[in-house]
Design an enzyme around this catalytic site. Structure first.
Site, PDB file in Angstrom:
ATOM      1  CG  HIS A  35      -2.090  -1.019   0.977  1.00 34.09           C
ATOM      2  ND1 HIS A  35      -3.213  -0.752   0.241  1.00 34.09           N
ATOM      3  CD2 HIS A  35      -2.197  -2.307   1.379  1.00 34.09           C
ATOM      4  CE1 HIS A  35      -3.985  -1.841   0.216  1.00 34.09           C
ATOM      5  NE2 HIS A  35      -3.390  -2.800   0.892  1.00 34.09           N
ATOM      6  CB  SER A  68      -9.585 -16.943 -22.860  1.00 32.36           C
ATOM      7  OG  SER A  68      -9.462 -17.488 -21.562  1.00 32.36           O
ATOM      8  CB  ALA A 122      -4.853 -16.146  -5.499  1.00 32.53           C
ATOM      9  CD  GLU A 159      -6.190  -3.860 -13.322  1.00 32.16           C
ATOM     10  OE1 GLU A 159      -5.337  -4.421 -14.039  1.00 32.16           O
ATOM     11  OE2 GLU A 159      -6.751  -4.426 -12.382  1.00 32.16           O
ATOM     12  CG  ASP A 171      -0.209  -5.396  -8.961  1.00 34.59           C
ATOM     13  OD1 ASP A 171       0.633  -5.332  -8.049  1.00 34.59           O
ATOM     14  OD2 ASP A 171      -1.437  -5.361  -8.756  1.00 34.59           O
TER      15      ASP A 171
HETATM   16  C1  GLA Z   1      -3.033  -4.217  -5.194  1.00 33.69           C
HETATM   17  C2  GLA Z   1      -2.782  -3.115  -6.226  1.00 33.69           C
HETATM   18  C3  GLA Z   1      -1.329  -2.647  -6.153  1.00 33.69           C
HETATM   19  C4  GLA Z   1      -0.940  -2.282  -4.722  1.00 33.69           C
HETATM   20  C5  GLA Z   1      -1.325  -3.403  -3.757  1.00 33.69           C
HETATM   21  C6  GLA Z   1      -1.088  -3.043  -2.304  1.00 33.69           C
HETATM   22  O1  GLA Z   1      -2.292  -5.367  -5.535  1.00 33.69           O
HETATM   23  O2  GLA Z   1      -3.064  -3.584  -7.519  1.00 33.69           O
HETATM   24  O3  GLA Z   1      -1.145  -1.555  -7.027  1.00 33.69           O
HETATM   25  O4  GLA Z   1      -1.541  -1.067  -4.341  1.00 33.69           O
HETATM   26  O5  GLA Z   1      -2.685  -3.775  -3.901  1.00 33.69           O
HETATM   27  O6  GLA Z   1       0.271  -2.881  -2.040  1.00 33.69           O
END
Ligand code: GLA
Length: 380
Positions: A35, A68, A122, A159, A171
Site C-alpha cells: 500500500h 482464452s 488470489a 486497468e 503489478d
Molecule cells: C493491489 C494493487 C497494487 C498495490 C497493492 C497493495 O495489488 O493492484 O497496485 O496497491 O494492492 O500494495
C-alpha cells in the site's frame, strides 16, 4: 503436457497453422512495500514462475482473434472499433488495445490462444499478467519497442480507465520488467528500478489462505482516500514525502485513524529501503524481522489483514527455518508470503498447512516460488 505446448497445439487445431511467437508474462508476489505504490513510495515485488502464455501470429489487418483456454471463450475484435461490454477477460484485451492507441501507437492485429497457471483472484496479479501478455502480443504484431516502465503505465491506464479498477503501478511494473533471481526495488514516483538479488540463503513461499473477500475494491479505494487526506494535512504531494522522523509523534491535526494509516505508509517505505540493503548483505534474519513488522503494521495500523491472513502468518512464524512472514497484496484475503531456509520448504509447507487448517478449517494452497523474468517474447 506443459502449458506452452498445450497452447501451441490448440493454436494449430484452431488456426490450421503453427504460431509464429510465444508470449509469456508472470504473476507477482510483493516481498515488502505494501500500500505504498499509490503513495509514490517504494515497493519490492518479484515476478513468480507462474504465467499467462499466448501463442500468436501477427495479422496484416486490425482484427484480433483471441481464444482464452481458461474461460473457453473466443474474443473477436476490430482494434479500430472498440466498445466496452460487460466485464470479463475480453475487457482486458479491449482495454490494452485502447490504451496503446491513446498513447499514440498504431496497432496491427493478431490471432492467438491464451492460457495461464496463475490462480485467479488470489492476489498474485493474474490480471496484470494478462495485460502485460496482451501488450507483449501487440508489441510483436505491431513492432513496438518493449520499455517496461512505459508499457506498465499504459497497462495501468487500461486497468484504471477501461476495466475500472483503481490500482497502483506495482503489478504492471513487475510483470513487465521483472528479472530472474531478483526482486525489483521500484520507486513508484520516478519508476526507477533497482534489481535486488534474492539472497541464496532464502526460499520464497507463497501461502494462499483460500479466502477471497468481497468489498476489497471499496476498502482499497477508502484506504487511498485516507492516505490522500493525510498527505494533504501534512502539506505534501504524497505520503512518500513525509520523513520517517514524523512517525514519532501524532500531529494534532490528524485524527487517530488517519494517523495510523499514514504511520503505516511512512514506516513501510523505510522498511522497504532497509529490506533491500539487508538482501544485498544476505541478512535473511534481518529481512524476516522486517517482513513481520510489515505484517503487524498492515494488521494494526492499516487494517487490511484478516483472521485467516493473521492465522497463516502466525502458523508460518512458529515453524523452524522460517525467517519471517507477512500478508501480501491488497489484503483482506488472498496470500501471505514467508521466507524460509532453503531445503526446508517442503516440510514447512506441510506443517503450515496442518496448523492453518486446524485453526480455520480452510485448506491453503502453498507455492514455492522462484523469481522469474518479466514479460518475454519468443520466436518459434
Ligand atoms: C493491489 C494493487 C497494487 C498495490 C497493492 C497493495 O495489488 O493492484 O497496485 O496497491 O494492492 O500494495
Amino acid at each position: 503436457m506443459t502449458l506452452r505446448n498445450q497452447i501451441i497445439e490448440k493454436f494449430h487445431t484452431r488456426f490450421k497453422r503453427m504460431p509464429r511467437f510465444l508470449v509469456r508474462a508472470p504473476g507477482r508476489v510483493n516481498l515488502i512495500g505494501e500500500h505504498t505504490d499509490y503513495n509514490d513510495g517504494f515497493v519490492m515485488p518479484m515476478a513468480i514462475d507462474r504465467y499467462v502464455w499466448i501463442a500468436m501470429t501477427p495479422r496484416l489487418d486490425t482484427m484480433v482473434q483471441a481464444y482464452s483456454a481458461d474461460f473457453d471463450q473466443m474474443a473477436i475484435l476490430d482494434i479500430e472499433a472498440i466498445e466496452p461490454k460487460e466485464p470479463g477477460w475480453a475487457e482486458y484485451l479491449k482495454g490494452v488495445a485502447w490504451s496503446l492507441r491513446v498513447a499514440g501507437y498504431s496497432l496491427c492485429g493478431w490471432d492467438g490462444i491464451i492460457a495461464g497457471d496463475i490462480p485467479i483472484n488470489a492476489g498474485l496479479s493474474s490480471s496484470a499478467a494478462l495485460e502485460m501478455a496482451l501488450m507483449r502480443a501487440f508489441s510483436a504484431s505491431s513492432d513496438l519497442e518493449w520499455e517496461p516502465d512505459v508499457m506498465a503505465r499504459i497497462g495501468q491506464r487500461a486497468e484504471n480507465e477501461w476495466v475500472g479498477v483503481r490500482c497502483g503501478i506495482m503489478d504492471q511494473m513487475i510483470s513487465a520488467g521483472g528479472k530472474a533471481g531478483c526482486a525489483l526495488l521500484i520507486d513508484c514516483r520516478s519508476l526507477e528500478t533497482r534489481r535486488v538479488p534474492i539472497p541464496s540463503n532464502c526460499s520464497v513461499v507463497v501461502l494462499d489462505t483460500a479466502t477471497r473477500r468481497g468489498l476489497v475494491d471499496s476498502a482499497y479505494n477508502e484506504r487511498r482516500a485516507q492516505c490522500e487526506k493525510a498527505a494533504h494535512i501534512f502539506g505534501v504531494r504524497a505520503l512518500r514525502d513525509v520523513p520517517l522522523e514524523a512517525v514519532a509523534m501524532q500531529p494534532d491535526s490528524l485524527d487517530d485513524l488517519i494517523w495510523r494509516r499514514a504511520r503505516h505508509v511512512i514506516s513501510e517505505n523505510a522498511r522497504t529501503l532497509a529490506a533491500a540493503d539487508l538482501m544485498v548483505k544476505q541478512d535473511a534474519g534481518g529481512l524476516g524481522k522486517l517482513l513481520y513488522s510489515s505484517h503487524i503494521s498492515l494488521r494494526d495500523d492499516f487494517e487490511v489483514s484478516s483472521y485467516e491472513l493473521d492465522s497463516i502468518v502466525d502458523c508460518a512464524m512458529e515453524q523452524e527455518g522460517c525467517y519471517g512472514a507477512r500478508m501480501t497484496g491488497a489484503g483482506f484475503g488472498g496470500c501471505a508470503i514467508a521466507i524460509t531456509k532453503p531445503g526446508m520448504e517442503s516440510v514447512f509447507a506441510v506443517r503450515v498447512s496442518e496448523c492453518y487448517e486446524n485453526k480455520t478449517g480452510n485448506e491453503p494452497a502453498i507455492y514455492i516460488c522462484n523469481a522469474s523474468d518479466g514479460a518475454s517474447l519468443f520466436m518459434l
